[in-house]
Scaffold this motif. Sequence first.
Motif, PDB file in Angstrom:
ATOM      1  N   TRP A 119     -26.671  22.233 -39.478  1.00  0.00           N
ATOM      2  CA  TRP A 119     -27.242  21.368 -38.311  1.00  0.00           C
ATOM      3  C   TRP A 119     -26.189  20.961 -37.103  1.00  0.00           C
ATOM      4  O   TRP A 119     -26.676  21.118 -36.013  1.00  0.00           O
ATOM      5  N   ALA A 120     -25.012  20.706 -37.687  1.00  0.00           N
ATOM      6  CA  ALA A 120     -24.039  20.484 -36.588  1.00  0.00           C
ATOM      7  C   ALA A 120     -23.488  21.738 -35.699  1.00  0.00           C
ATOM      8  O   ALA A 120     -23.541  21.637 -34.601  1.00  0.00           O
ATOM      9  N   GLN A 121     -23.565  22.860 -36.442  1.00  0.00           N
ATOM     10  CA  GLN A 121     -23.336  24.192 -35.702  1.00  0.00           C
ATOM     11  C   GLN A 121     -24.625  24.438 -34.933  1.00  0.00           C
ATOM     12  O   GLN A 121     -24.274  25.325 -33.613  1.00  0.00           O
ATOM     13  N   SER A 122     -25.924  24.496 -35.430  1.00  0.00           N
ATOM     14  CA  SER A 122     -26.900  25.122 -34.695  1.00  0.00           C
ATOM     15  C   SER A 122     -27.495  24.090 -33.656  1.00  0.00           C
ATOM     16  O   SER A 122     -28.216  24.160 -32.720  1.00  0.00           O
ATOM     17  N   GLY A 123     -27.516  23.014 -33.955  1.00  0.00           N
ATOM     18  CA  GLY A 123     -28.127  22.016 -33.433  1.00  0.00           C
ATOM     19  C   GLY A 123     -29.579  21.888 -33.551  1.00  0.00           C
ATOM     20  O   GLY A 123     -30.409  21.072 -33.020  1.00  0.00           O
TER      21      GLY A 123
END
Length: 128
Positions: A119-123
Motif C-alpha cells: 500500500w505504501a509503495q503503490s498508494g
Amino acid sequence: MDGWHAVPGETGPGRPAPRTPSGLFPAGAPMRPVWREPYPVTGGGVAAGAVTAFAWLLLFGLLGHDVPSYAWWTLIAGGLAWLAAVALVRYGDRGVATGVAIVTAGGWSIAAAIVAVRWAQSGDWPLW
C-alpha cells in the motif's frame, strides 16, 4: 484424669500452653483441597500447535499468486485455525490451542505488514 477442666486459653498442671503455628512451615495437610488441572499446558503441546499452524498457514499462503490473494488466503486460513483453537480450548488440549493462536497471530501480522508495504509503495489499497 486429674480432675482438671481447663477453659479455652487456660493451661492445666503439667500441660504446656498450646502454640499457634506461624504458617512458615506447614504442619500436615493443607486446609483446602488443591485443584489440579486434568490436562495441563505443556511445552510440547504448544510446540505441536505452533508447527501445525505454521504448516497450515504456509500451505494456504502458497495458494496466493499475488499480494491480495496471499492476504485473503492467510486471513481465511487464520480464521479457520482460530476456530480450531477455540474448539481445542473447550474440548481438547489448551497447549496446542495456544500454539495455534500464537502462530496465527504472527502469520496475520506478517500478512498485514506485506499489505502495508504494498500500500505504501503503490498508494492504492491492495485488497480490493
